[in-house]
Design a protein around this motif. Structure first.
Motif, PDB file in Angstrom:
ATOM      1  N   LYS A   1      94.900  50.993 102.396  1.00 46.30           N
ATOM      2  CA  LYS A   1      95.426  52.155 103.127  1.00 46.30           C
ATOM      3  C   LYS A   1      95.008  53.501 102.540  1.00 46.30           C
ATOM      4  CE  LYS A   1      99.787  49.732 104.021  1.00 46.30           C
ATOM      5  NZ  LYS A   1     101.075  49.676 103.316  1.00 46.30           N
ATOM      6  N   GLU A   2      94.775  53.561 101.235  1.00 47.04           N
ATOM      7  CA  GLU A   2      94.690  54.881 100.602  1.00 47.04           C
ATOM      8  C   GLU A   2      93.279  55.322 100.234  1.00 47.04           C
ATOM      9  OE1 GLU A   2      97.373  54.679  97.252  1.00 47.04           O
ATOM     10  OE2 GLU A   2      99.123  54.334  98.517  1.00 47.04           O
ATOM     11  N   MET A   3      92.341  54.384 100.212  1.00 46.45           N
ATOM     12  CA  MET A   3      91.040  54.754  99.652  1.00 46.45           C
ATOM     13  C   MET A   3      90.176  55.513 100.655  1.00 46.45           C
ATOM     14  SD  MET A   3      88.936  52.401  97.078  1.00 46.45           S
ATOM     15  CE  MET A   3      88.232  51.200  98.191  1.00 46.45           C
TER      16      MET A   3
ATOM     17  N   PHE B   1      91.422  60.472  94.386  1.00 46.92           N
ATOM     18  CA  PHE B   1      91.625  60.687  95.826  1.00 46.92           C
ATOM     19  C   PHE B   1      92.362  59.512  96.457  1.00 46.92           C
ATOM     20  CE2 PHE B   1      87.870  62.633  94.151  1.00 46.92           C
ATOM     21  CZ  PHE B   1      87.891  63.933  94.667  1.00 46.92           C
ATOM     22  N   ARG B   2      93.430  59.802  97.141  1.00 42.44           N
ATOM     23  CA  ARG B   2      94.136  58.748  97.879  1.00 42.44           C
ATOM     24  C   ARG B   2      94.653  59.322  99.186  1.00 42.44           C
ATOM     25  NH1 ARG B   2      97.806  55.823  93.117  1.00 42.44           N
ATOM     26  NH2 ARG B   2      96.110  55.723  91.595  1.00 42.44           N
ATOM     27  N   TYR B   3      94.446  58.568 100.264  1.00 41.57           N
ATOM     28  CA  TYR B   3      94.932  59.002 101.565  1.00 41.57           C
ATOM     29  C   TYR B   3      96.406  58.614 101.653  1.00 41.57           C
ATOM     30  CZ  TYR B   3      94.896  60.004 106.522  1.00 41.57           C
ATOM     31  OH  TYR B   3      95.155  60.553 107.741  1.00 41.57           O
ATOM     32  N   GLU B   4      97.280  59.539 101.237  1.00 43.53           N
ATOM     33  CA  GLU B   4      98.714  59.274 101.220  1.00 43.53           C
ATOM     34  C   GLU B   4      99.406  60.358 102.023  1.00 43.53           C
ATOM     35  OE1 GLU B   4     100.537  57.478  97.804  1.00 43.53           O
ATOM     36  OE2 GLU B   4      99.156  58.597  96.537  1.00 43.53           O
ATOM     37  N   ARG B   5     100.704  60.162 102.267  1.00 43.04           N
ATOM     38  CA  ARG B   5     101.468  61.204 102.949  1.00 43.04           C
ATOM     39  C   ARG B   5     101.784  62.297 101.933  1.00 43.04           C
ATOM     40  NH1 ARG B   5     106.500  62.570 104.579  1.00 43.04           N
ATOM     41  NH2 ARG B   5     107.580  60.957 103.396  1.00 43.04           N
TER      42      ARG B   5
ATOM     43  N   GLY C   1     104.425  66.622  94.560  1.00 43.45           N
ATOM     44  CA  GLY C   1     103.946  65.690  93.537  1.00 43.45           C
ATOM     45  C   GLY C   1     103.078  64.564  94.065  1.00 43.45           C
ATOM     46  N   ARG C   2     102.683  64.640  95.334  1.00 45.59           N
ATOM     47  CA  ARG C   2     101.832  63.595  95.911  1.00 45.59           C
ATOM     48  C   ARG C   2     100.805  64.258  96.821  1.00 45.59           C
ATOM     49  NH1 ARG C   2     102.513  58.382  95.849  1.00 45.59           N
ATOM     50  NH2 ARG C   2     104.712  58.440  95.291  1.00 45.59           N
ATOM     51  N   TYR C   3      99.564  64.136  96.457  1.00 48.04           N
ATOM     52  CA  TYR C   3      98.498  64.820  97.186  1.00 48.04           C
ATOM     53  C   TYR C   3      97.374  63.849  97.490  1.00 48.04           C
ATOM     54  CZ  TYR C   3     101.204  68.374  94.873  1.00 48.04           C
ATOM     55  OH  TYR C   3     102.257  69.108  94.402  1.00 48.04           O
TER      56      TYR C   3
HETATM   57 MG    MG Z   1     100.982  55.176  94.801  1.00 48.56          MG
END
Ligand code: MG
Ligand code: ATP
Length: 422
Positions: free
Chosen positions: A64-66, A111-115, A119-121
């Motif tokens: 999901k995040e890469m 780099f992570r495709y997160e919401r 503290g979360r980017y």
């Molecule tokens: Mg995580």
């Protein structure tokens, strides 16, 4: 115009935030060098497999995040979501020579495709430490001690708790896995979808679930330690003894896991209550199986990574910033002479600012806006006499000094770019 906005989850680091970032990275680097770690930098993109193979196609990070893309030559590449796999790839390709163990430190973006949230980017920064080729518990202690020392040097000891667990060796973990699946099967229908799908694939990761109902079920789950063989017990004991000997406080957390198969023995996290849901600031563990999974020779590994933004947010006061000396030309035609004076002083290591225009009054006003400590004023008379006017901007006093003796009157400061004292 979408193209003129910054991309969601990315940020410009400017002003105080940039100073905090630089302070965290500089401090971590200094402390790591003091502990005998060597700095390295690996590329921020790699072939997808470098991350997909060790992290597993089904892990959240990979599935999901890469950030995955194809370059113009048709290669499938990924922006690094973490550092360890790239470091392991560099190790396998022979980058660090034959002598083991190696102790490595790195820092940079991930780099992570997160919401995105506090503290979360999507682009964030990590500092990272790894020890390769050391199967001994002393390496676990060394790597945790480094994390602890960095947090302490940043003034964050009061904010964080070291949580610690052991996953045991492969044999112990296999035995535990069976126990755990046996227990969880009884609650199969009550588990969250995520956890149910992990039941076959990666049951240990269920212990890490944030889902409320999952947490209730996990509460009574069998514990890892119940399945430990002799060697796993002894390993954990030695790690605990080392931390105690160093006076590093910790809390055992039997539910703390790193989900992937190549993890073994020590798992740890420095957590905080000050950042809401983003409680983990520095997390790591032993990954003795990773390098083999990537196709290298069986080589032990242990390491951690910490989020620079999360650390920055915890820091209450940055070190005082260096204050410039401002050189001010007095009268027409003195600009280049004043510039030469500024240049001389800079070459001697002083922190010197020089304005591009304006009358003396305007320049002095600007100097106080820049929080300057001294102004050095140079006119034709001073030039001819080998003097300068030295104005103490705090005391509002001015005296004439010999240009040759100027160095004795001026403060030497740390590096203004890092806000570090010397
Ligand atoms: Mg995580
Ligand atoms: P979380 O549970 O918060 O998602 P994680 O387990 O995914 O963290 P790790 O992969 O262990 O995190 O990464 C190490 C550290 O990097 C974390 O402890 C955190 O400080 C930081 N970090 C991870 N993801 C992000 C992100 N998206 N933005 C900012 N910092 C992050």
């Amino acid at each position: 115009m979408t193209s003129l906005r910054s991309v969601r989850g990315t940020r410009d680091l400017v002003g105080e935030e940039m100073l905090a970032y630089r302070h965290v990275v500089t401090t971590a680097h200094r402390v790591a060098m003091r502990h005998g770690f060597q700095e390295i930098a690996t590329p921020i993109f790699e072939f997808v497999d470098v991350f997909a193979r060790p992290l597993g196609e089904t892990s959240d990070v990979v599935s999901k995040e890469m950030y995955v893309f194809e370059d113009r030559g048709g290669e499938r590449l990924a922006l690094r979501p973490e550092f360890t796999a790239g470091v392991a790839r560099a190790f396998i390709s022979g980058a660090f020579g034959q002598a083991l163990p190696v102790k490595l430190f790195c820092a940079g973006p991930a780099f992570r495709y997160e919401r995105p949230q506090k503290g979360r980017y999507r682009q964030f920064h990590q500092i990272d430490a790894e020890i390769l080729g050391a199967p001994e518990p002393l390496a676990d202690i060394e790597v945790i001690a480094l994390g602890n020392a960095i947090l302490s040097e940043l003034g964050l000891s009061e904010h964080v708790t070291l949580e610690l667990n052991s996953l045991g060796d492969a044999e112990s973990r296999m035995a535990y896995r069976e126990n755990l699946v046996g227990y969880l099967e009884r609650f199969r229908d009550d588990l969250s979808d995520d956890s149910r799908s992990r039941l076959e694939r990666n049951p240990l990761r269920i212990l890490d679930s944030k889902d409320k109902r999952d947490r209730e079920i996990i509460e009574d789950a069998p514990q890892l330690g119940e399945c430990f063989n002799e060697g796993s017990h002894r390993f954990y004991e030695e790690v605990l003894e080392g931390l105690e000997a160093l006076g590093i406080p910790f809390q055992k957390n039997p539910k703390l896991v790193r989900g992937l198969d190549y993890y073994s023995h020590t798992a740890f996290e420095f957590t905080t209550k000050s950042l809401g849901a983003q409680g983990a600031v520095l997390a790591g563990g032993r990954y003795d199986g990773l390098i083999k999974t990537l196709g290298g020779q069986d080589t032990a590994g242990i390491g951690w990574a910490a989020g620079v933004e999360r650390l920055s947010m915890l820091i209450e006061a940055l070190p005082e910033r260096a204050r410039p000396i401002v050189v001010v030309p007095m009268g027409d035609g003195m600009e280049l002479e004043a510039l030469k004076l500024a240049s001389d002083l800079r070459a001697q290591g002083f922190f010197v600012e020089y304005g591009f225009k304006g009358r003396v009054g305007q320049r002095l006003k600007r100097a106080s806006q820049q929080n300057a400590r001294f102004a050095l004023m140079l006119g034709e008379d001073e030039l001819a006499a080998g003097k300068v006017q030295l104005r103490d901007l705090d005391a509002g006093e001015q005296l004439e000094v010999d240009r040759a003796a100027l160095g004795e009157h001026l403060p030497r400061q740390g590096n203004p770019a890092t806000s570090e004292s010397a």
